[in-house]
Design a protein around this motif. Sequence first.
Motif, PDB file in Angstrom:
ATOM      1  N   ARG A   1       4.246   1.244   4.399  1.00 32.51           N
ATOM      2  CA  ARG A   1       3.682   2.225   3.464  1.00 32.51           C
ATOM      3  C   ARG A   1       2.868   3.244   4.252  1.00 32.51           C
ATOM      4  NH1 ARG A   1       1.886   2.746  -2.047  1.00 32.51           N
ATOM      5  NH2 ARG A   1       2.907   0.757  -2.520  1.00 32.51           N
TER       6      ARG A   1
ATOM      7  N   ILE B   1       0.277   6.589   3.692  1.00 34.37           N
ATOM      8  CA  ILE B   1      -0.563   7.263   2.704  1.00 34.37           C
ATOM      9  C   ILE B   1      -0.882   8.682   3.180  1.00 34.37           C
ATOM     10  CG2 ILE B   1      -1.538   5.092   1.906  1.00 34.37           C
ATOM     11  CD1 ILE B   1      -4.056   5.699   3.526  1.00 34.37           C
TER      12      ILE B   1
ATOM     13  N   ASP C   1       1.822   8.652  -1.505  1.00 33.52           N
ATOM     14  CA  ASP C   1       2.228   7.508  -0.697  1.00 33.52           C
ATOM     15  C   ASP C   1       3.738   7.506  -0.536  1.00 33.52           C
ATOM     16  OD1 ASP C   1      -0.431   6.870  -0.910  1.00 33.52           O
ATOM     17  OD2 ASP C   1      -0.101   4.827  -1.617  1.00 33.52           O
TER      18      ASP C   1
END
Length: 413
Positions: free
Chosen positions: A165, A167, A221
């Motif tokens: 992930r 951000i 994100d």
Amino acid sequence: MTAPPASATEHRPGAPALRVPDLGRLPAVTEALAARAAEHDRDASFPAEGFVLVQDAGLLTATVAARHGGSGAGLADTVRILRALGAGDPAVALVTAMTLFTHAAEARTPGWPPAAYAALLDAAATGPALVNALRVEPELGSPVRGGLPATTARRDGDRWLLTGRKIYSTGAVGLSHLLVFARTEEDPVRVGTFVVRAGSPGLTVEPTWDHVGLRASRSDDVVLDSVPVPLGDTIGLAEPGEIPGARPDPETGAWNALGLTALYLGVAGAARDWLTNFLHQRVPTALGAPLATLPRFQTAVGEIEAALFGADTLVDTLAARVDSGDPEGAEQAGAVKVLGTRAAITAVEQAVALTGNHGLTRANPLQRHYRDVLCARVHTPQDDSVLLTTGRTALDRAIARSTDGPHRKATDS
């Protein structure tokens, strides 16, 4: 800026040619971007049509090297572009900056897989092809301060599978290529950048961006769930102790620092322009004349104008020095970012203070400029890092002077 020589456009036979940048169109582009900036800020919507305008003027590919069919714009032209776009819509300017920086870095130090970069240029010749590096993670923060990414790349035959992930992925919903910072699941581990194409299986953008400033940048994100990347589509895979780009070289750092400073000075310039118009139009009943006629306001505007002129001049001068190959100019870019962004923020703060409720009213753009210009503090290099480095350099220089020849101690009378 002039068109590249004909031979420079023959790197991809049969491929569409890149547009030649037309810096003469910057005022019109700024005006067109500004016309819809409030709408995109209010809705936090991605300004896709703004990138079409920038692309049509040839600005998105201005820094592509001549050997790749581009005009090879330097940092001086780039800060001029970003200042103008920042005055119109800083969200468009920020994603444009990331794209311009990517092409400029490739022009200086080739690192892209040739086929992948050729595909990017082919896309850029026919429409906006936006690129950004996705490096920040929930636990890691920014890798510039050290640490390994949690995002992993697992070898699967002739491809990598990326999982993780990212951000604060600026422009994520509109990117053509995402440059994902990740580590391999190997022994020993390697770290580098993986070229991910928009629309790849397993790639999802989660709309998490709910920011006070630069709302239209859609810095959401990005979630990667076994996203496939061809085995060769990597940039700079290296051992963790030799992570390329984790701490930018001076010239790359200068492009980032001066380019982004110019962007926010553009925001401050737009705030100043609104303020001066407001002061001419505002005629209090008790005064019977525009506020612009009062010495107090004239002096305050003079403070703003002088600060912005000084910051703009610093940025332009240092950008020209970087283009000339001056290493000291590149090393001083971080300090100029501190000075320039502080001048931009202070100028808009002063404009808000001068106009009171009018400046904070949503119907007026000044409150948006204020929210946007505050984002200048977020970008690398941040003030604390710059000042720490600058201070240490000055202190080391004092030691060097003391060992080079006769001197007097600081405690001597």
